[in-house]
Design an enzyme around this catalytic site. Structure first.
Site, PDB file in Angstrom:
ATOM      1  N   SER A 118      61.271 -29.922  30.480  1.00 49.23           N
ATOM      2  CA  SER A 118      60.350 -30.832  29.797  1.00 49.23           C
ATOM      3  C   SER A 118      60.754 -32.282  29.978  1.00 49.23           C
ATOM      4  CB  SER A 118      60.383 -30.563  28.287  1.00 49.23           C
ATOM      5  OG  SER A 118      59.959 -29.271  27.993  1.00 49.23           O
ATOM      6  N   HIS A 139      55.999 -28.325  35.664  1.00 45.33           N
ATOM      7  CA  HIS A 139      56.055 -28.347  34.200  1.00 45.33           C
ATOM      8  C   HIS A 139      54.768 -27.791  33.594  1.00 45.33           C
ATOM      9  CE1 HIS A 139      56.365 -30.963  30.328  1.00 45.33           C
ATOM     10  NE2 HIS A 139      56.830 -29.755  30.121  1.00 45.33           N
ATOM     11  N   GLU A 151      52.281 -30.279  35.266  1.00 48.57           N
ATOM     12  CA  GLU A 151      52.796 -31.558  35.767  1.00 48.57           C
ATOM     13  C   GLU A 151      53.714 -31.262  36.957  1.00 48.57           C
ATOM     14  OE1 GLU A 151      54.746 -33.376  32.364  1.00 48.57           O
ATOM     15  OE2 GLU A 151      54.147 -35.365  32.989  1.00 48.57           O
ATOM     16  N   ASN A 189      55.512 -35.636  27.961  1.00 41.56           N
ATOM     17  CA  ASN A 189      56.482 -35.754  26.857  1.00 41.56           C
ATOM     18  C   ASN A 189      56.955 -37.178  26.611  1.00 41.56           C
ATOM     19  OD1 ASN A 189      56.505 -33.104  25.893  1.00 41.56           O
ATOM     20  ND2 ASN A 189      57.712 -32.466  27.671  1.00 41.56           N
TER      21      ASN A 189
HETATM   22  C1  LIG Z   1      56.955 -29.539  25.118  1.00 35.18           C
HETATM   23  C2  LIG Z   1      56.473 -29.627  26.515  1.00 35.18           C
HETATM   24  O1  LIG Z   1      57.305 -29.722  27.426  1.00 35.18           O
HETATM   25  C3  LIG Z   1      55.069 -29.700  26.907  1.00 35.18           C
HETATM   26  C4  LIG Z   1      54.092 -28.988  26.022  1.00 35.18           C
HETATM   27  O2  LIG Z   1      53.734 -27.853  26.255  1.00 35.18           O
HETATM   28  S1  LIG Z   1      53.569 -29.840  24.712  1.00 35.18           S
HETATM   29  C5  LIG Z   1      52.485 -28.725  23.895  1.00 35.18           C
HETATM   30  C6  LIG Z   1      51.136 -28.722  24.534  1.00 35.18           C
HETATM   31  N1  LIG Z   1      50.280 -27.832  23.782  1.00 35.18           N
HETATM   32  C7  LIG Z   1      49.487 -28.283  22.825  1.00 35.18           C
HETATM   33  O3  LIG Z   1      49.407 -29.465  22.557  1.00 35.18           O
HETATM   34  C8  LIG Z   1      48.730 -27.205  22.112  1.00 35.18           C
HETATM   35  C9  LIG Z   1      47.895 -27.772  20.999  1.00 35.18           C
HETATM   36  N2  LIG Z   1      47.143 -26.690  20.368  1.00 35.18           N
HETATM   37  C10 LIG Z   1      46.003 -26.207  20.902  1.00 35.18           C
HETATM   38  O4  LIG Z   1      45.528 -26.668  21.925  1.00 35.18           O
HETATM   39  C11 LIG Z   1      45.335 -25.090  20.155  1.00 35.18           C
HETATM   40  O5  LIG Z   1      45.798 -25.094  18.822  1.00 35.18           O
HETATM   41  C12 LIG Z   1      45.613 -23.689  20.801  1.00 35.18           C
HETATM   42  C13 LIG Z   1      44.978 -23.625  22.174  1.00 35.18           C
HETATM   43  C14 LIG Z   1      47.095 -23.349  20.910  1.00 35.18           C
HETATM   44  C15 LIG Z   1      45.001 -22.619  19.900  1.00 35.18           C
HETATM   45  O6  LIG Z   1      43.646 -22.933  19.756  1.00 35.18           O
HETATM   46  P1  LIG Z   1      42.805 -22.479  18.475  1.00 35.18           P
HETATM   47  O7  LIG Z   1      41.411 -22.860  18.758  1.00 35.18           O
HETATM   48  O8  LIG Z   1      43.469 -22.942  17.259  1.00 35.18           O
HETATM   49  O9  LIG Z   1      43.043 -20.961  18.403  1.00 35.18           O
HETATM   50  P2  LIG Z   1      42.252 -19.757  18.997  1.00 35.18           P
HETATM   51  O10 LIG Z   1      40.775 -19.952  18.995  1.00 35.18           O
HETATM   52  O11 LIG Z   1      42.822 -18.620  18.225  1.00 35.18           O
HETATM   53  O12 LIG Z   1      42.806 -19.721  20.479  1.00 35.18           O
HETATM   54  C16 LIG Z   1      42.150 -20.284  21.585  1.00 35.18           C
HETATM   55  C17 LIG Z   1      42.577 -19.471  22.773  1.00 35.18           C
HETATM   56  O13 LIG Z   1      43.986 -19.600  22.970  1.00 35.18           O
HETATM   57  C18 LIG Z   1      44.607 -18.310  22.990  1.00 35.18           C
HETATM   58  N3  LIG Z   1      45.927 -18.462  22.392  1.00 35.18           N
HETATM   59  C19 LIG Z   1      46.223 -19.049  21.222  1.00 35.18           C
HETATM   60  N4  LIG Z   1      47.561 -19.065  21.046  1.00 35.18           N
HETATM   61  C20 LIG Z   1      48.100 -18.479  22.139  1.00 35.18           C
HETATM   62  C21 LIG Z   1      49.428 -18.201  22.541  1.00 35.18           C
HETATM   63  N5  LIG Z   1      50.489 -18.562  21.800  1.00 35.18           N
HETATM   64  N6  LIG Z   1      49.632 -17.575  23.722  1.00 35.18           N
HETATM   65  C22 LIG Z   1      48.582 -17.215  24.500  1.00 35.18           C
HETATM   66  N7  LIG Z   1      47.299 -17.467  24.165  1.00 35.18           N
HETATM   67  C23 LIG Z   1      47.070 -18.087  22.999  1.00 35.18           C
HETATM   68  C24 LIG Z   1      43.676 -17.449  22.164  1.00 35.18           C
HETATM   69  O14 LIG Z   1      43.817 -16.094  22.503  1.00 35.18           O
HETATM   70  C25 LIG Z   1      42.328 -17.988  22.565  1.00 35.18           C
HETATM   71  O15 LIG Z   1      41.989 -17.440  23.825  1.00 35.18           O
HETATM   72  P3  LIG Z   1      40.453 -17.261  24.282  1.00 35.18           P
HETATM   73  O16 LIG Z   1      39.930 -18.645  24.523  1.00 35.18           O
HETATM   74  O17 LIG Z   1      40.574 -16.456  25.550  1.00 35.18           O
HETATM   75  O18 LIG Z   1      39.760 -16.574  23.170  1.00 35.18           O
HETATM   76  N1  LIG Z   2      58.379 -24.871  24.231  1.00 36.59           N
HETATM   77  C1  LIG Z   2      57.523 -25.605  24.874  1.00 36.59           C
HETATM   78  O1  LIG Z   2      56.472 -25.975  24.310  1.00 36.59           O
HETATM   79  C2  LIG Z   2      57.753 -25.998  26.286  1.00 36.59           C
HETATM   80  C3  LIG Z   2      59.000 -25.824  26.852  1.00 36.59           C
HETATM   81  N2  LIG Z   2      59.211 -26.204  28.155  1.00 36.59           N
HETATM   82  C4  LIG Z   2      60.518 -26.045  28.753  1.00 36.59           C
HETATM   83  O2  LIG Z   2      60.641 -24.686  29.172  1.00 36.59           O
HETATM   84  C5  LIG Z   2      62.010 -24.262  29.052  1.00 36.59           C
HETATM   85  C6  LIG Z   2      62.066 -23.048  28.155  1.00 36.59           C
HETATM   86  O3  LIG Z   2      61.520 -23.378  26.888  1.00 36.59           O
HETATM   87  P1  LIG Z   2      61.062 -22.246  25.868  1.00 36.59           P
HETATM   88  O4  LIG Z   2      60.532 -21.086  26.592  1.00 36.59           O
HETATM   89  O5  LIG Z   2      60.252 -22.909  24.839  1.00 36.59           O
HETATM   90  O6  LIG Z   2      62.470 -21.869  25.205  1.00 36.59           O
HETATM   91  P2  LIG Z   2      62.904 -20.520  24.506  1.00 36.59           P
HETATM   92  O7  LIG Z   2      64.021 -20.868  23.591  1.00 36.59           O
HETATM   93  O8  LIG Z   2      61.707 -19.822  23.952  1.00 36.59           O
HETATM   94  O9  LIG Z   2      63.415 -19.632  25.724  1.00 36.59           O
HETATM   95  C7  LIG Z   2      64.513 -19.960  26.513  1.00 36.59           C
HETATM   96  C8  LIG Z   2      65.035 -18.657  27.068  1.00 36.59           C
HETATM   97  O10 LIG Z   2      66.059 -18.921  28.026  1.00 36.59           O
HETATM   98  C9  LIG Z   2      67.097 -17.975  27.794  1.00 36.59           C
HETATM   99  N3  LIG Z   2      68.336 -18.383  28.399  1.00 36.59           N
HETATM  100  C10 LIG Z   2      69.331 -19.157  27.879  1.00 36.59           C
HETATM  101  N4  LIG Z   2      70.335 -19.275  28.759  1.00 36.59           N
HETATM  102  C11 LIG Z   2      69.971 -18.568  29.867  1.00 36.59           C
HETATM  103  C12 LIG Z   2      70.596 -18.295  31.118  1.00 36.59           C
HETATM  104  N5  LIG Z   2      71.793 -18.792  31.409  1.00 36.59           N
HETATM  105  N6  LIG Z   2      69.943 -17.527  32.009  1.00 36.59           N
HETATM  106  C13 LIG Z   2      68.739 -17.001  31.714  1.00 36.59           C
HETATM  107  N7  LIG Z   2      68.097 -17.226  30.545  1.00 36.59           N
HETATM  108  C14 LIG Z   2      68.705 -18.001  29.640  1.00 36.59           C
HETATM  109  C15 LIG Z   2      67.141 -17.899  26.283  1.00 36.59           C
HETATM  110  O11 LIG Z   2      67.891 -16.803  25.841  1.00 36.59           O
HETATM  111  P3  LIG Z   2      68.684 -16.922  24.416  1.00 36.59           P
HETATM  112  O12 LIG Z   2      67.655 -17.246  23.387  1.00 36.59           O
HETATM  113  O13 LIG Z   2      69.292 -15.585  24.292  1.00 36.59           O
HETATM  114  O14 LIG Z   2      69.666 -18.057  24.589  1.00 36.59           O
HETATM  115  C16 LIG Z   2      65.657 -17.766  25.976  1.00 36.59           C
HETATM  116  O15 LIG Z   2      65.216 -16.432  26.136  1.00 36.59           O
HETATM  117  C17 LIG Z   2      62.786 -25.484  28.536  1.00 36.59           C
HETATM  118  O16 LIG Z   2      63.285 -26.203  29.616  1.00 36.59           O
HETATM  119  C18 LIG Z   2      61.704 -26.287  27.829  1.00 36.59           C
HETATM  120  O17 LIG Z   2      61.991 -27.643  27.715  1.00 36.59           O
HETATM  121  C19 LIG Z   2      58.202 -26.716  28.939  1.00 36.59           C
HETATM  122  C20 LIG Z   2      56.941 -26.866  28.434  1.00 36.59           C
HETATM  123  C21 LIG Z   2      56.636 -26.550  27.049  1.00 36.59           C
END
Ligand SMILES: CC(=O)CC(=O)SCCNC(=O)CCNC(=O)[C@H](O)C(C)(C)COP(=O)(O)OP(=O)(O)OC[C@H]1O[C@@H](n2cnc3c(N)ncnc32)[C@H](O)[C@@H]1OP(=O)(O)O
Ligand SMILES: NC(=O)C1=CN([C@@H]2O[C@H](COP(=O)(O)OP(=O)(O)OC[C@H]3O[C@@H](n4cnc5c(N)ncnc54)[C@H](OP(=O)(O)O)[C@@H]3O)[C@@H](O)[C@H]2O)C=CC1
Length: 291
Positions: A118, A139, A151, A189
């Site tokens: 991320s 990403h 990304e 991010n």
């Molecule tokens: C941290 C990083 O590195 C980068 C990131 O990822 S940052 C995070 C980016 N993500 C976001 O910002 C998500 C923001 N949230 C949303 O867009 C919405 O709340 C959401 C899409 C997650 C759920 O939407 P919603 O309208 O509240 O729920 P809902 O109608 O139940 O779900 C919409 C769809 O998503 C699916 N869904 C919801 N949660 C899910 C999950 N955890 N896994 C898989 N599918 C999921 C549902 O099954 C549904 O699918 P269909 O369109 O096929 O029916």
């Molecule tokens: N969460 C998010 O919304 C997003 C996350 N990402 C990125 O994706 C990556 C994973 O995030 P996310 O899935 O949320 O994290 P989780 O904590 O859900 O999963 C990480 C997984 O990696 C495992 N792990 C740790 N060490 C090792 C290793 N040495 N070899 C293999 N597996 C290992 C962990 O096991 P254990 O728990 O046993 O340590 C766990 O199952 C991160 O880099 C994150 O920044 C990118 C986009 C969105």
């Protein structure tokens, strides 16, 4: 040509990436150090596909075909035949670097390597491998099966052929790509996480409680999830790790992680994945705010 994709880390992202790859016809090898994690990821993929069948989005036969394409492995050696390996383990540079050092000598010379990080420098991660020119950032967003964006980030050494193959791969998963330069936390991010961190400061300073902050941003800015719900969804450990990369990498105090975020992570309250964060998810009905 990518036929078989390896995924390291079977958490919420690794499982989601496995699902979209398998549904699009790629063979997948899903690896984690924990057998329980791999098992849980497979269950989640099955449940997600069931939901899509129930809504007539996919045919029931596709569920079985997709699941049959996902193989699992507890050893990095199980990924030896993969054409592309995507690392999706915990957001920790030391851990990721070790994975890349360990896996590089096990792969075919022509295999491509990618990280789903991320925030961490793609150039630095690439330097831990024996093939920086065949390495890049890919990403995915959470939840992977739903979010449209991937990304793409080139490291300083990534060659054109690698970039083109990986971009084509992302398109073949029905994703839309956006290209980001290799700076801390890339585009999504760099913008999203300071907003989430600011929401936590807003809570820390008592401007509003959890419910008020989330309601304000959901209904006042039309965000699908409030920022604290989203932080819990992403994982508070991941949010903190990203803020730390921004703070260290850009050396600007505006990125300092909120002390309340640090405290939640230190408590092990990492959000949905541990059952408690800004909300308590342990009750069956609806999540209860923790502040
Ligand atoms: C941290 C990083 O590195 C980068 C990131 O990822 S940052 C995070 C980016 N993500 C976001 O910002 C998500 C923001 N949230 C949303 O867009 C919405 O709340 C959401 C899409 C997650 C759920 O939407 P919603 O309208 O509240 O729920 P809902 O109608 O139940 O779900 C919409 C769809 O998503 C699916 N869904 C919801 N949660 C899910 C999950 N955890 N896994 C898989 N599918 C999921 C549902 O099954 C549904 O699918 P269909 O369109 O096929 O029916
Ligand atoms: N969460 C998010 O919304 C997003 C996350 N990402 C990125 O994706 C990556 C994973 O995030 P996310 O899935 O949320 O994290 P989780 O904590 O859900 O999963 C990480 C997984 O990696 C495992 N792990 C740790 N060490 C090792 C290793 N040495 N070899 C293999 N597996 C290992 C962990 O096991 P254990 O728990 O046993 O340590 C766990 O199952 C991160 O880099 C994150 O920044 C990118 C986009 C969105």
């Amino acid at each position: 040509m990518i036929k078989q994709v390896g995924i390291v880390g079977a958490g919420q992202m690794g499982g989601g990436i496995a699902q979209v790859c398998a549904v699009s016809g790629f063979k997948v090898v899903l690896h984690d150090i924990s057998a329980d994690r791999v098992e849980a990821a497979l269950h989640l993929v099955g449940d997600n596909l069931d939901r899509q069948i129930a809504k007539n989005r996919i045919d029931a036969s596709l569920r079985e075909e997709a699941l049959a394409r996902i193989h699992t492995g507890l050893s990095l050696g199980d990924l030896a035949d993969c054409d592309l390996v995507i690392e999706a383990a915990t957001e920790d540079e030391t851990l990721k670097t070790k994975i890349f050092k360990d896996i590089s000598p096990l792969l075919k010379p022509e295999a491509l390597l990618a990280s789903n990080t991320s925030s961490i420098s793609i150039t630095r991660l690439a330097a831990a491998t024996d093939r920086p020119e065949k390495f890049m950032g890919v990403h995915f967003m959470n939840p992977v099966p739903v979010m449209q964006l991937v990304e793409l980030i080139r490291g300083i050494a990534t060659d054109d052929a690698t970039f083109e193959v990986v971009q084509q791969f992302a398109v073949s998963l029905n994703k839309t790509t956006a290209i980001a330069e290799d700076f801390p936390a890339f585009i999504v991010n760099r913008i999203l996480m300071p907003m989430i961190n600011e929401a936590i400061y807003t809570l820390y300073e008592g401007v509003g409680n959890v419910e008020a902050i989330d309601t304000a941003m959901r209904l006042g800015a039309n965000h699908p999830m409030g920022p604290l719900t989203l932080a819990d969804f992403i994982g508070l450990d991941t949010c903190l790790a990203i803020m730390q990369v921004l703070y260290d990498g850009l050396a600007d105090s505006k990125y300092r992680p909120c002390p309340l975020l640090v405290k939640y992570v230190e408590a092990g309250w990492l959000g949905r994945k541990t059952g408690r964060g800004f909300y308590d998810y342990r009750r069956e009905d609806s999540p209860v705010p923790t502040r």
